[in-house]
Write a protein that holds these residues in place. Structure first.
Motif, PDB file in Angstrom:
ATOM      1  N   ARG A 225      32.640  10.223  -8.899  1.00 39.69           N
ATOM      2  CA  ARG A 225      31.974  10.168  -7.599  1.00 39.69           C
ATOM      3  C   ARG A 225      31.849  11.599  -7.052  1.00 39.69           C
ATOM      4  N   ARG A 226      30.628  12.014  -6.800  1.00 40.58           N
ATOM      5  CA  ARG A 226      30.364  13.374  -6.320  1.00 40.58           C
ATOM      6  C   ARG A 226      29.258  13.342  -5.274  1.00 40.58           C
ATOM      7  N   ASN A 227      29.142  14.444  -4.537  1.00 41.74           N
ATOM      8  CA  ASN A 227      27.995  14.632  -3.654  1.00 41.74           C
ATOM      9  C   ASN A 227      26.885  15.327  -4.427  1.00 41.74           C
ATOM     10  N   ALA A 228      25.659  14.945  -4.148  1.00 47.62           N
ATOM     11  CA  ALA A 228      24.534  15.530  -4.866  1.00 47.62           C
ATOM     12  C   ALA A 228      23.263  15.344  -4.059  1.00 47.62           C
ATOM     13  N   ALA A 229      22.268  16.180  -4.373  1.00 43.78           N
ATOM     14  CA  ALA A 229      20.929  16.038  -3.801  1.00 43.78           C
ATOM     15  C   ALA A 229      20.062  15.315  -4.821  1.00 43.78           C
ATOM     16  N   ILE A 230      19.373  14.278  -4.375  1.00 42.95           N
ATOM     17  CA  ILE A 230      18.541  13.456  -5.247  1.00 42.95           C
ATOM     18  C   ILE A 230      17.079  13.649  -4.869  1.00 42.95           C
ATOM     19  N   MET A 231      16.241  13.866  -5.880  1.00 46.51           N
ATOM     20  CA  MET A 231      14.810  14.072  -5.652  1.00 46.51           C
ATOM     21  C   MET A 231      14.002  13.109  -6.501  1.00 46.51           C
ATOM     22  N   PHE A 232      13.002  12.485  -5.878  1.00 48.16           N
ATOM     23  CA  PHE A 232      12.024  11.672  -6.594  1.00 48.16           C
ATOM     24  C   PHE A 232      10.646  12.299  -6.411  1.00 48.16           C
ATOM     25  N   VAL A 233       9.956  12.497  -7.524  1.00 49.09           N
ATOM     26  CA  VAL A 233       8.616  13.080  -7.514  1.00 49.09           C
ATOM     27  C   VAL A 233       7.656  12.061  -8.121  1.00 49.09           C
ATOM     28  N   ASP A 234       6.519  11.873  -7.472  1.00 50.05           N
ATOM     29  CA  ASP A 234       5.561  10.886  -7.957  1.00 50.05           C
ATOM     30  C   ASP A 234       4.144  11.354  -7.622  1.00 50.05           C
ATOM     31  N   LEU A 235       3.196  10.945  -8.436  1.00 48.74           N
ATOM     32  CA  LEU A 235       1.782  11.266  -8.204  1.00 48.74           C
ATOM     33  C   LEU A 235       1.091  10.080  -7.549  1.00 48.74           C
ATOM     34  N   ARG A 236       0.304  10.362  -6.548  1.00 51.91           N
ATOM     35  CA  ARG A 236      -0.468   9.300  -5.897  1.00 51.91           C
ATOM     36  C   ARG A 236      -1.676   8.935  -6.751  1.00 51.91           C
ATOM     37  N   ASP A 237      -2.003   7.665  -6.737  1.00 48.52           N
ATOM     38  CA  ASP A 237      -3.190   7.147  -7.416  1.00 48.52           C
ATOM     39  C   ASP A 237      -3.158   7.381  -8.924  1.00 48.52           C
ATOM     40  N   PHE A 238      -1.978   7.652  -9.477  1.00 49.47           N
ATOM     41  CA  PHE A 238      -1.914   7.874 -10.917  1.00 49.47           C
ATOM     42  C   PHE A 238      -2.178   6.573 -11.681  1.00 49.47           C
ATOM     43  N   THR A 239      -1.735   5.449 -11.114  1.00 49.69           N
ATOM     44  CA  THR A 239      -1.937   4.168 -11.793  1.00 49.69           C
ATOM     45  C   THR A 239      -3.416   3.873 -11.951  1.00 49.69           C
ATOM     46  N   SER A 240      -4.200   4.143 -10.908  1.00 50.58           N
ATOM     47  CA  SER A 240      -5.647   3.921 -10.986  1.00 50.58           C
ATOM     48  C   SER A 240      -6.268   4.831 -12.040  1.00 50.58           C
ATOM     49  N   PHE A 241      -5.809   6.074 -12.089  1.00 50.47           N
ATOM     50  CA  PHE A 241      -6.312   7.010 -13.087  1.00 50.47           C
ATOM     51  C   PHE A 241      -5.953   6.544 -14.494  1.00 50.47           C
ATOM     52  N   ALA A 242      -4.720   6.032 -14.675  1.00 48.68           N
ATOM     53  CA  ALA A 242      -4.260   5.609 -15.999  1.00 48.68           C
ATOM     54  C   ALA A 242      -5.029   4.394 -16.505  1.00 48.68           C
ATOM     55  N   GLU A 243      -5.526   3.558 -15.587  1.00 46.90           N
ATOM     56  CA  GLU A 243      -6.227   2.346 -16.004  1.00 46.90           C
ATOM     57  C   GLU A 243      -7.583   2.643 -16.627  1.00 46.90           C
ATOM     58  N   LEU A 316      -9.201  20.117 -10.877  1.00 47.29           N
ATOM     59  CA  LEU A 316     -10.549  19.903 -10.351  1.00 47.29           C
ATOM     60  C   LEU A 316     -11.554  20.783 -11.071  1.00 47.29           C
ATOM     61  N   LEU A 317     -11.156  22.022 -11.335  1.00 41.50           N
ATOM     62  CA  LEU A 317     -12.054  22.934 -12.039  1.00 41.50           C
ATOM     63  C   LEU A 317     -12.297  22.486 -13.474  1.00 41.50           C
ATOM     64  N   LYS A 318     -11.300  21.807 -14.072  1.00 42.61           N
ATOM     65  CA  LYS A 318     -11.432  21.351 -15.454  1.00 42.61           C
ATOM     66  C   LYS A 318     -12.115  19.989 -15.565  1.00 42.61           C
ATOM     67  N   GLY A 319     -12.371  19.362 -14.421  1.00 50.11           N
ATOM     68  CA  GLY A 319     -12.988  18.050 -14.451  1.00 50.11           C
ATOM     69  C   GLY A 319     -11.999  16.904 -14.501  1.00 50.11           C
ATOM     70  N   TYR A 320     -10.710  17.198 -14.337  1.00 46.95           N
ATOM     71  CA  TYR A 320      -9.701  16.154 -14.296  1.00 46.95           C
ATOM     72  C   TYR A 320      -9.543  15.665 -12.856  1.00 46.95           C
ATOM     73  N   PRO A 321      -8.947  14.485 -12.673  1.00 50.90           N
ATOM     74  CA  PRO A 321      -8.775  13.961 -11.313  1.00 50.90           C
ATOM     75  C   PRO A 321      -7.789  14.797 -10.506  1.00 50.90           C
ATOM     76  N   ALA A 322      -8.018  14.858  -9.205  1.00 50.27           N
ATOM     77  CA  ALA A 322      -7.121  15.581  -8.298  1.00 50.27           C
ATOM     78  C   ALA A 322      -6.059  14.611  -7.808  1.00 50.27           C
ATOM     79  N   LEU A 323      -4.841  14.792  -8.259  1.00 48.64           N
ATOM     80  CA  LEU A 323      -3.742  13.891  -7.919  1.00 48.64           C
ATOM     81  C   LEU A 323      -2.759  14.606  -6.999  1.00 48.64           C
ATOM     82  N   ASP A 324      -2.536  14.008  -5.830  1.00 49.17           N
ATOM     83  CA  ASP A 324      -1.588  14.582  -4.878  1.00 49.17           C
ATOM     84  C   ASP A 324      -0.172  14.138  -5.217  1.00 49.17           C
TER      85      ASP A 324
END
Length: 451
Positions: A225-243, A316-324
């Motif tokens: 058991r320790r103290n720690a900083a936890i980070m979650f990173v995720d891309l918006r609308d990635f699921t739509s892009f993946a489909e 965007l310059l390469k023609g790929y989707p812009a994912l925030d």
């Protein structure tokens, strides 16, 4: 076994083996030409010619030896049979009354070929070679004792336990020593390969400094058991892009994104706990907590906002989707270490702090924010924070959690470095995170505003 750590070691060892083989050939040839083998010249000639043919075949097939163990074993068996033939020429081939003591050069060939096998550092081959030679040698000595002394058991034993048997014991002792060296080398190499695989696996999740500490055994991996900083990173609308995206394009975007995120995390001394599709979970303070885990986590999050914003513009310059990006960051108590699940073990952290961080990342999407951090993380900051324009939200409700939490967030449309052009909000005054007394010493205001 071919070494995967340093492949050139295998080729160097094979070269030494080839050189030693031809040294043995020269000694055999010299023994034949210089004489001293009365009555056994024909047998010696057969041994020399056979050994030359075997040596040439061994050199010709050397590039394939590491991948074909049966071929390597075949040459070892042939060498052992030639030594047995050489022993036969001195011990049994001549008349019963003839002196059958081995010459020095004949003995040297047996020991040289034993060392030649030992250079392969394969204990199985050492056993095969020495086993064939020793069984043949002892059997020939026993037959000789029976042929020379048949009067009684005492004379038979006396004839068997003579100087020749002492030479046999010396050969056996040398073979045993070489076997032990080959066994120790085999164990050492297996441990080195295991450590190398472990280091490679760890390098996928830990920064190089943490990997070095784990390799040195300075940090435990048991659940604690320790103290720690936890980070979650995720891309918006990635699921739509993946489909709809083609598989190669999807793989390229995802690989580039993961590389960027993981490298930034490693640069700040964090640990990649796991990848979940386009989601990344990172931990700061595991497996070794420090006093600046919160500072490193926040600095990493701000760098990720900037880096992923640049990545989006480049796409965007390469023609790929812009994912925030959406990032949630929290500080709290977790249970971390290696979690054994039978056939699968993983290094991870569990606890309420993990759930809060994940829900902060979800909250970031609903707030149209690029980064949301908890007041618990703010309270742990020790260093001045880089320039950023923050919004405060008191008692934010998190999905699936009963108790609300005070948070700070950055709007997604903003670059965390852009503090000059801040839109006006009805409920607050624009300030930057440099005002540490406001950001790090005071709780968030009851109403939403920039800080």
């Amino acid at each position: 076994m071919r070494s995967t750590l340093h492949p050139h070691w295998d080729s160097a060892r094979e070269m030494r083996s080839i050189l030693l083989r031809f040294v043995a050939f020269v000694i055999l040839l010299a023994n034949l030409l210089l004489g001293g083998n009365e009555g056994a010249e024909g047998m010696h000639s057969i041994v020399v010619l056979s050994y030359l043919v075997i040596s040439i075949a061994s050199v010709a097939t050397a590039p394939h030896l590491p991948d074909r163990s049966w071929l390597k074993t075949l040459f070892v068996v042939l060498d052992a049979l030639l030594v047995a033939l050489l022993l036969y020429a001195h011990i049994l081939a001549g008349p019963v009354t003839e002196n059958h003591n081995l010459t020095t050069t004949s003995l040297v060939v047996a020991f040289i070929l034993l060392n030649h096998v030992g250079l392969k550092l394969d204990r199985r081959l050492v056993l095969v070679f020495s086993g064939i030679v020793l069984v043949s040698w002892v059997a020939m000595l026993a037959i000789t004792a029976v042929r020379h002394h048949t009067a009684d058991v005492a004379s038979l034993l006396a004839a068997f336990f003579n100087q020749d048997l002492g030479l046999t014991v010396s050969f056996a002792f040398t073979a045993f020593a070489i076997y032990l060296l080959a066994r120790d080398h085999d164990r050492t190499r297996k441990e080195a390969l295991k450590a190398d695989r472990r280091r490679l696996n760890l390098s996928h999740f830990f920064s190089p400094l943490v990997v070095a500490e784990l390799q040195d055994g300075g940090v435990g991996l048991g659940l604690e058991r320790r103290n720690a900083a936890i980070m979650f990173v995720d891309l918006r609308d990635f699921t739509s892009f993946a489909e709809t995206a083609p598989a190669p394009e999807l793989a390229f975007v995802l690989a580039e994104y993961r590389q960027l995120v993981s490298q930034t995390i490693f640069d700040h001394g964090g640990t990649v706990d796991k990848f979940i599709g386009d989601g990344v979970m990172a931990v700061f303070g595991q497996p070794k907590p420090t006093a600046h885990d919160a500072d490193r986590a926040l600095a990493c999050a701000l760098d990720l906002v900037d880096a992923l914003n640049d990545w989006k513009n480049n796409n965007l310059l390469k023609g790929y989707p812009a994912l925030d990006v959406a990032i949630g960051l929290h500080y709290g108590t977790v249970v971390g270490g290696v979690l054994d699940s039978g056939c699968h073990s993983e290094f991870t952290v569990i606890g309420d702090a993990v759930n809060v961080a994940q829900r902060l990342e979800i909250l970031a999407k609903s707030l149209d924010a690029s980064l949301v951090i908890s007041s618990d993380l703010v309270a742990r900051l020790r260093m001045p924070v880089a320039d950023a324009t923050w919004m405060s939200l008191k008692s934010a409700a998190l999905p699936g959690r009963r108790l609300p939490i005070d948070v700070w967030y950055l709007l997604g449309a903003m670059d965390s470095r852009a503090v000059e052009h801040v839109p006006a909000y009805e409920t607050g005054v624009s300030q930057t995170a440099r005002q540490r007394s406001v950001f790090q010493s005071s709780p968030p205001a009851p109403d939403a505003g920039t800080v």
